[in-house]
Design a protein around this motif. Structure first.
Motif, PDB file in Angstrom:
ATOM      1  N   ALA A 136     -10.592  62.410 -54.751  1.00 37.91           N
ATOM      2  CA  ALA A 136     -11.935  61.906 -54.452  1.00 37.91           C
ATOM      3  C   ALA A 136     -12.991  62.965 -54.714  1.00 37.91           C
ATOM      4  O   ALA A 136     -12.752  64.160 -54.512  1.00 37.91           O
ATOM      5  CB  ALA A 136     -11.999  61.460 -52.993  1.00 37.91           C
ATOM      6  N   SER A 137     -14.141  62.519 -55.159  1.00 34.50           N
ATOM      7  CA  SER A 137     -15.286  63.406 -55.341  1.00 34.50           C
ATOM      8  C   SER A 137     -16.560  62.636 -55.030  1.00 34.50           C
ATOM      9  O   SER A 137     -16.555  61.404 -55.013  1.00 34.50           O
ATOM     10  CB  SER A 137     -15.330  63.960 -56.766  1.00 34.50           C
ATOM     11  OG  SER A 137     -15.450  62.914 -57.709  1.00 34.50           O
TER      12      SER A 137
ATOM     13  N   PHE B 134     -15.142  64.036 -48.025  1.00 39.54           N
ATOM     14  CA  PHE B 134     -13.846  63.392 -47.927  1.00 39.54           C
ATOM     15  C   PHE B 134     -13.302  63.408 -46.511  1.00 39.54           C
ATOM     16  O   PHE B 134     -12.746  62.417 -46.039  1.00 39.54           O
ATOM     17  CB  PHE B 134     -12.870  64.080 -48.880  1.00 39.54           C
ATOM     18  CG  PHE B 134     -11.516  63.449 -48.933  1.00 39.54           C
ATOM     19  CD1 PHE B 134     -10.441  64.044 -48.291  1.00 39.54           C
ATOM     20  CD2 PHE B 134     -11.306  62.267 -49.622  1.00 39.54           C
ATOM     21  CE1 PHE B 134      -9.183  63.473 -48.330  1.00 39.54           C
ATOM     22  CE2 PHE B 134     -10.058  61.679 -49.678  1.00 39.54           C
ATOM     23  CZ  PHE B 134      -8.990  62.286 -49.029  1.00 39.54           C
ATOM     24  N   SER B 135     -13.459  64.507 -45.822  1.00 40.92           N
ATOM     25  CA  SER B 135     -12.866  64.647 -44.487  1.00 40.92           C
ATOM     26  C   SER B 135     -13.491  63.693 -43.469  1.00 40.92           C
ATOM     27  O   SER B 135     -12.966  63.517 -42.371  1.00 40.92           O
ATOM     28  CB  SER B 135     -12.994  66.078 -43.997  1.00 40.92           C
ATOM     29  OG  SER B 135     -14.359  66.439 -43.906  1.00 40.92           O
TER      30      SER B 135
ATOM     31  N   SER C 278      -9.901  59.223 -41.185  1.00 41.48           N
ATOM     32  CA  SER C 278     -10.393  60.470 -41.778  1.00 41.48           C
ATOM     33  C   SER C 278      -9.587  61.681 -41.305  1.00 41.48           C
ATOM     34  O   SER C 278      -9.363  62.618 -42.082  1.00 41.48           O
ATOM     35  CB  SER C 278     -11.858  60.672 -41.435  1.00 41.48           C
ATOM     36  OG  SER C 278     -12.045  60.729 -40.032  1.00 41.48           O
TER      37      SER C 278
ATOM     38  N   ARG D 214      -2.859  62.516 -46.263  1.00 39.00           N
ATOM     39  CA  ARG D 214      -4.049  63.072 -46.911  1.00 39.00           C
ATOM     40  C   ARG D 214      -4.109  64.570 -46.721  1.00 39.00           C
ATOM     41  O   ARG D 214      -3.600  65.105 -45.724  1.00 39.00           O
ATOM     42  CB  ARG D 214      -5.312  62.412 -46.372  1.00 39.00           C
ATOM     43  CG  ARG D 214      -5.570  62.642 -44.889  1.00 39.00           C
ATOM     44  CD  ARG D 214      -6.715  61.742 -44.391  1.00 39.00           C
ATOM     45  NE  ARG D 214      -7.977  62.072 -45.043  1.00 39.00           N
ATOM     46  CZ  ARG D 214      -8.991  61.214 -45.167  1.00 39.00           C
ATOM     47  NH1 ARG D 214      -8.879  59.970 -44.684  1.00 39.00           N
ATOM     48  NH2 ARG D 214     -10.105  61.591 -45.765  1.00 39.00           N
TER      49      ARG D 214
ATOM     50  N   ASN E  47      -7.178  67.009 -46.629  1.00 40.71           N
ATOM     51  CA  ASN E  47      -8.631  67.098 -46.657  1.00 40.71           C
ATOM     52  C   ASN E  47      -9.126  68.358 -47.373  1.00 40.71           C
ATOM     53  O   ASN E  47     -10.256  68.387 -47.849  1.00 40.71           O
ATOM     54  CB  ASN E  47      -9.210  67.009 -45.253  1.00 40.71           C
ATOM     55  CG  ASN E  47      -9.132  65.596 -44.689  1.00 40.71           C
ATOM     56  OD1 ASN E  47      -8.893  64.622 -45.413  1.00 40.71           O
ATOM     57  ND2 ASN E  47      -9.319  65.467 -43.380  1.00 40.71           N
TER      58      ASN E  47
ATOM     59  N   LYS F 229      -7.943  69.312 -50.138  1.00 43.34           N
ATOM     60  CA  LYS F 229      -7.851  69.000 -51.564  1.00 43.34           C
ATOM     61  C   LYS F 229      -8.567  67.710 -51.922  1.00 43.34           C
ATOM     62  O   LYS F 229      -8.494  67.253 -53.067  1.00 43.34           O
ATOM     63  CB  LYS F 229      -6.391  68.911 -51.994  1.00 43.34           C
ATOM     64  CG  LYS F 229      -5.627  70.212 -51.868  1.00 43.34           C
ATOM     65  CD  LYS F 229      -4.187  70.066 -52.346  1.00 43.34           C
ATOM     66  CE  LYS F 229      -3.450  71.398 -52.251  1.00 43.34           C
ATOM     67  NZ  LYS F 229      -2.030  71.274 -52.703  1.00 43.34           N
ATOM     68  N   ASN F 230      -9.223  67.096 -50.946  1.00 44.90           N
ATOM     69  CA  ASN F 230      -9.910  65.812 -51.194  1.00 44.90           C
ATOM     70  C   ASN F 230      -8.974  64.793 -51.835  1.00 44.90           C
ATOM     71  O   ASN F 230      -9.380  64.059 -52.761  1.00 44.90           O
ATOM     72  CB  ASN F 230     -11.145  66.015 -52.083  1.00 44.90           C
ATOM     73  CG  ASN F 230     -12.298  66.653 -51.339  1.00 44.90           C
ATOM     74  OD1 ASN F 230     -12.154  67.108 -50.212  1.00 44.90           O
ATOM     75  ND2 ASN F 230     -13.454  66.699 -51.982  1.00 44.90           N
ATOM     76  N   THR F 231      -7.765  64.715 -51.332  1.00 43.08           N
ATOM     77  CA  THR F 231      -6.752  63.866 -51.953  1.00 43.08           C
ATOM     78  C   THR F 231      -5.995  63.072 -50.897  1.00 43.08           C
ATOM     79  O   THR F 231      -5.652  63.608 -49.836  1.00 43.08           O
ATOM     80  CB  THR F 231      -5.771  64.701 -52.782  1.00 43.08           C
ATOM     81  OG1 THR F 231      -6.503  65.417 -53.791  1.00 43.08           O
ATOM     82  CG2 THR F 231      -4.740  63.827 -53.467  1.00 43.08           C
TER      83      THR F 231
END
Length: 122
Positions: free
Chosen positions: A24-25, A29-30, A53, A72, A74, A76-78
């Motif tokens: 994600a970008s 994200f978190s 989240s 998830r 957080n 790595k935004n993945t």
């Protein structure tokens, strides 16, 4: 602009495993709940799993419960979807979905990725 990019799909034999990733970008994200949905040919899009989240709350569709794990990272935004004991009926395009809230509640995501194809051969 929020972007969700899925990867990890492919062709696998029945009984095999796959791990899908969604990077994600364009969002904090978190602070966002995330989800995985799938759509088989000729069928509607259905929930596979979703995660809050913080990662502390998760929900699974009955069809994938016990065979999949959503997680998830957080840092790595993945978000990931580990799928095991795959069946031919799991064949579908798998979509990553993001919510603009920390918890998913019972609603559709606000953002969608383009999807990644998963094909399970018998």
């Amino acid at each position: 602009q929020v972007q969700l990019v899925e990867s990890g799909g492919g062709l696998v034999q029945a009984g095999g495993s796959l791990r899908l990733s969604c990077a994600a970008s364009g969002l904090i994200f978190s602070g966002y709940a995330m989800s995985w949905y799938r759509q088989a040919p000729g069928k509607g899009r259905e929930l596979v799993a979703r995660i809050s989240s913080s990662g502390l709350a998760t929900e699974y569709a009955d069809s994938m419960k016990g065979r999949s794990t959503i997680s998830r990272d957080n840092s790595k935004n993945t978000v990931y979807l580990q799928m095991n004991s795959l069946k031919p009926e799991d064949t579908a395009v798998y979509f990553c979905g993001g919510y603009s809230t920390s918890y998913y509640r019972s609603r559709l995501p606000d953002y969608w990725g383009q999807g990644t194809q998963v094909t399970v051969s018998s």
